[in-house]
Design an enzyme around this catalytic site. Structure first.
Site, short mmCIF file in Angstrom:
data_model
loop_
_atom_site.label_atom_id
_atom_site.label_comp_id
_atom_site.label_asym_id
_atom_site.label_seq_id
_atom_site.Cartn_x
_atom_site.Cartn_y
_atom_site.Cartn_z
N LYS A 1 0.94 -1.08 0.33
CA LYS A 1 -0.05 0.05 0.02
C LYS A 1 0.72 1.17 -0.02
CE LYS A 1 -1.86 1.62 4.05
NZ LYS A 1 -1.52 2.97 4.27
N ASN A 2 1.89 1.20 0.77
CA ASN A 2 2.44 2.39 0.83
C ASN A 2 3.57 2.76 0.04
OD1 ASN A 2 1.24 3.33 3.19
ND2 ASN A 2 2.70 2.55 4.70
N ARG B 1 -4.88 10.49 4.49
CA ARG B 1 -3.79 11.68 4.79
C ARG B 1 -3.02 11.53 3.69
NH1 ARG B 1 -3.41 14.02 9.29
NH2 ARG B 1 -1.27 14.47 8.91
N CYS C 1 -6.16 12.76 13.39
CA CYS C 1 -5.45 11.38 12.93
C CYS C 1 -5.49 10.72 13.96
CB CYS C 1 -4.23 11.49 12.00
SG CYS C 1 -3.56 9.92 12.03
N ARG D 1 0.67 14.36 13.19
CA ARG D 1 0.85 14.32 11.87
C ARG D 1 1.05 15.51 11.13
NH1 ARG D 1 -1.37 8.94 9.59
NH2 ARG D 1 0.39 8.79 8.38
N PRO D 2 1.58 16.45 11.38
CA PRO D 2 1.72 17.81 10.67
C PRO D 2 2.24 17.58 9.30
CG PRO D 2 3.24 18.07 12.33
CD PRO D 2 2.69 16.52 12.56
N VAL D 3 2.00 18.45 8.40
CA VAL D 3 2.87 18.42 7.22
C VAL D 3 3.92 19.36 6.87
CG1 VAL D 3 0.91 17.09 5.94
CG2 VAL D 3 0.67 19.48 6.00
N ASP D 4 4.41 20.10 7.97
CA ASP D 4 5.21 21.24 7.97
C ASP D 4 6.60 20.76 7.17
OD1 ASP D 4 5.69 19.70 10.23
OD2 ASP D 4 7.18 20.73 10.93
N ASP E 1 4.34 0.39 12.10
CA ASP E 1 3.33 -0.07 11.55
C ASP E 1 3.22 -1.64 11.81
OD1 ASP E 1 2.49 2.04 10.20
OD2 ASP E 1 3.16 1.53 8.30
N VAL F 1 7.58 6.83 16.80
CA VAL F 1 7.36 7.39 15.76
C VAL F 1 6.16 8.36 15.90
CG1 VAL F 1 6.84 7.21 13.20
CG2 VAL F 1 8.57 5.64 14.40
N ARG G 1 -8.72 -0.33 4.44
CA ARG G 1 -7.84 0.66 3.77
C ARG G 1 -6.35 -0.13 3.52
NH1 ARG G 1 -6.55 5.63 7.29
NH2 ARG G 1 -5.43 5.84 5.58
N1 EPU Z 1 6.07 14.46 10.85
C1 EPU Z 1 6.11 15.92 10.93
N2 EPU Z 1 5.85 17.04 10.15
C2 EPU Z 1 5.69 16.53 8.78
C3 EPU Z 1 5.70 14.95 8.65
C4 EPU Z 1 6.01 14.03 9.74
O1 EPU Z 1 6.44 16.07 12.26
O2 EPU Z 1 5.70 17.56 8.00
C5 EPU Z 1 6.30 13.62 12.00
C6 EPU Z 1 4.87 12.80 12.09
O3 EPU Z 1 4.08 13.36 12.97
C7 EPU Z 1 5.65 11.47 12.75
C8 EPU Z 1 6.75 11.24 12.08
O4 EPU Z 1 7.07 12.66 11.52
O5 EPU Z 1 5.65 11.74 13.99
C9 EPU Z 1 6.90 10.10 10.95
O6 EPU Z 1 5.76 10.33 10.36
P1 EPU Z 1 5.92 10.39 8.63
O7 EPU Z 1 5.79 11.31 7.90
O8 EPU Z 1 7.11 9.30 8.51
O9 EPU Z 1 4.59 9.30 8.48
P2 EPU Z 1 3.73 9.42 7.16
O10 EPU Z 1 4.77 9.44 5.79
O11 EPU Z 1 2.42 10.15 7.24
C10 EPU Z 1 3.97 6.83 6.32
C11 EPU Z 1 3.09 5.54 6.30
C12 EPU Z 1 2.65 5.42 7.57
C13 EPU Z 1 3.79 4.83 8.51
C14 EPU Z 1 4.67 6.05 8.63
C15 EPU Z 1 5.65 5.68 9.34
C16 EPU Z 1 2.20 5.99 3.91
C17 EPU Z 1 1.24 6.34 3.10
N3 EPU Z 1 2.04 6.05 5.09
O12 EPU Z 1 3.24 7.96 6.95
O13 EPU Z 1 1.61 3.98 7.23
O14 EPU Z 1 3.13 4.45 9.68
O15 EPU Z 1 5.33 6.53 7.35
O16 EPU Z 1 6.53 4.78 8.85
O17 EPU Z 1 3.49 5.76 3.44
C18 EPU Z 1 0.07 2.62 7.70
O18 EPU Z 1 0.27 1.94 6.82
O19 EPU Z 1 -0.79 2.11 8.64
C19 EPU Z 1 0.52 3.84 8.06
C20 EPU Z 1 0.07 4.74 8.92
#
Ligand code: EPU
Length: 419
Positions: free
Chosen positions: A22-23, A93, A117, A122-125, A306, A328, A398
């Protein structure tokens, strides 16, 4: 809304085929927005998040054709808007992954800010800061990210926190930028490397994907290709742990043991016999109860967040006590309250769960809160006595393709019924 009824007490025994990841499928479908020729994506898992991504692309005017083997051909030549609406983004997301590709190819993107969430803020900054460093003008208005750029410029970006989707978004944005982009402290997950593999086949110039330093030399256009998604290591791990918690044997086919080294080591530590071939893994508990194993999640190559909930279930019924530490996401223990309802002995202290193994769990009604938490409740239901009724199972759909059929192939008793 459907629910799952899991009747526990059987020892899983059998073989299943693992689906595409999926990811990797989600970012690769977003990456198709970069190409001016059709892209065919193969081994796409049949999941609700994939359908949502198809709907997201479809609403932009992109043409999608699914063939009889469920390969998806994506043709962006008909695109007519660059808009990712709230009603889709709030359900997934990963929709944020269209931001980088839209901005770098078309110079504009309107993407809803993802909302709350269950597993953390999970911000996107990090995504936005990286794009700004590449020269994008980014405003947030009325809940939407409005991004514009003439042509993005290569930049040196150091991610403040390791983020999987931010790494993918910035790597995709950099493919069509002017000059060289370096992403330091990049996520090293195999899915990032798979996205890069697809981008390279489309004509991108990328080195270092799968390491913490990715270098992208921008090109003027990307073309078509055919890409096969790598196997889902989290689905693989989930079924292997399911085998272990029931004292059974599970053989996962069409997967890759190299993607699961830490997970397999933990299963060995728990007392399982683990055998691997090029594209299969077999875990056999030979009827034994697992030994408790300490778990500490962290970005790849460490143990994936995960897989945390699934190992929590293993520890719940294991011999001995353990700690499960989540580093994480700050709130990824929603399954604990539900496991307590089944008779688990777990105490939470900050980001660590102290788990004392119990001899048995008892079936009860429980609620799924997020994808991996839902999977853990299915695993718990398989070992519990009697029936476990799991509601809100849309989370499972999902991320797990045909979970009840696959478990049935292994001898599990899981039925989907209307709630
Ligand atoms: N974070 C920030 N700012 C950002 C982005 C992330 O502070 O702009 C923080 C997050 O809040 C978190 C950490 O960074 O504490 C790591 O989050 P990451 O961004 O790596 O997570 P993600 O990219 O949103 C992907 C997977 C998740 C998986 C995580 C960690 C996808 C579509 N999703 O999420 O998958 O848990 O990486 O490996 O690739 C799942 O499949 O169940 C799932 C949640």
């Amino acid at each position: 809304m459907d629910k799952l009824i899991v009747t526990g007490g059987c020892r899983l025994d059998g073989e299943i085929r693992i689906s595409g990841a999926k990811n990797a499928a989600l970012p690769i479908m977003a990456a198709t927005l970069l190409a001016d020729e059709p892209i065919t994506v193969c081994n796409v898992p049949h999941l609700h998040d994939v359908t949502t991504t198809m709907e997201l692309l479809g609403r932009m005017g992109v043409s999608l054709v699914v063939d009889e083997f469920l390969n998806i051909e994506v043709d962006t030549s008909t695109i007519n808007n660059f808009y990712a609406p709230y009603e889709l983004v709030k359900t997934m997301r990963a929709s944020i992954l269209v931001l980088g590709p839209l901005l770098t190819r078309f110079g504009e993107a309107h993407v809803s800010m993802p909302g709350g969430c269950a597993i953390g803020q999970r911000p996107v900054d990090i995504h936005l800061d990286g794009l700004k460093a590449m020269g994008a003008d980014i405003q947030v208005e009325n809940g939407y990210i409005i991004a514009r750029a003439d042509r993005l410029k290569g930049a040196h970006i150091v991610l403040e926190t390791i983020s999987v989707t931010a790494t993918e978004n910035l790597m995709m944005a950099a493919t069509l930028a002017d000059g060289e982009t370096v992403i330091e402290n990049a996520a090293q997950e195999p899915e990032v490397a798979d996205v890069a593999k697809c981008l390279i086949a489309m004509g991108a110039k990328i080195t270092g994907a799968g390491t913490s330093r990715i270098v992208v030399e921008g090109v003027s256009r990307l073309g078509g290709t055919r890409h096969r998604i790598l196997p889902d290591r989290i689905e693989t791990g989930t079924y292997l742990v399911a085998g272990a918690v029931t004292g059974g044997r599970v053989k996962a086919r069409d997967t890759d043991p190299k993607l699961l080294e830490v997970v397999l080591q933990k299963l060995r530590d728990a007392g399982a016999k683990v055998e691997c071939g090029e594209d299969w893994i077999e875990v056999d508990m030979e009827g034994r109860r697992p030994q408790a194993v300490n778990i500490h999640t962290a970005p790849y190559p460490a143990l994936p967040t995960d897989m945390q909930a699934q190992f929590m279930v293993l520890n719940t019924i294991a011999e001995g006590s353990s700690t499960v530490t989540e580093t994480v996401f700050e709130n990824r223990f929603m399954h604990v309250q539900e496991l307590l309802r089944l008779g688990a002995n777990i105490t939470l202290e900050g980001n660590t769960a102290l788990v004392k193994g119990v001899e048995s769990l008892q079936g009860a009604p429980v609620m799924a809160t997020d994808l991996r938490a839902s999977a853990s409740l299915v695993l718990a239901g398989l070992v519990a006595t009697g029936e476990t009724h799991i509601s809100r199972i849309y989370h499972i759909d999902r991320g797990y393709e045909c979970i009840e059929e696959k478990l049935e192939l292994l001898g599990g008793n899981v039925k989907r019924v209307p709630a």
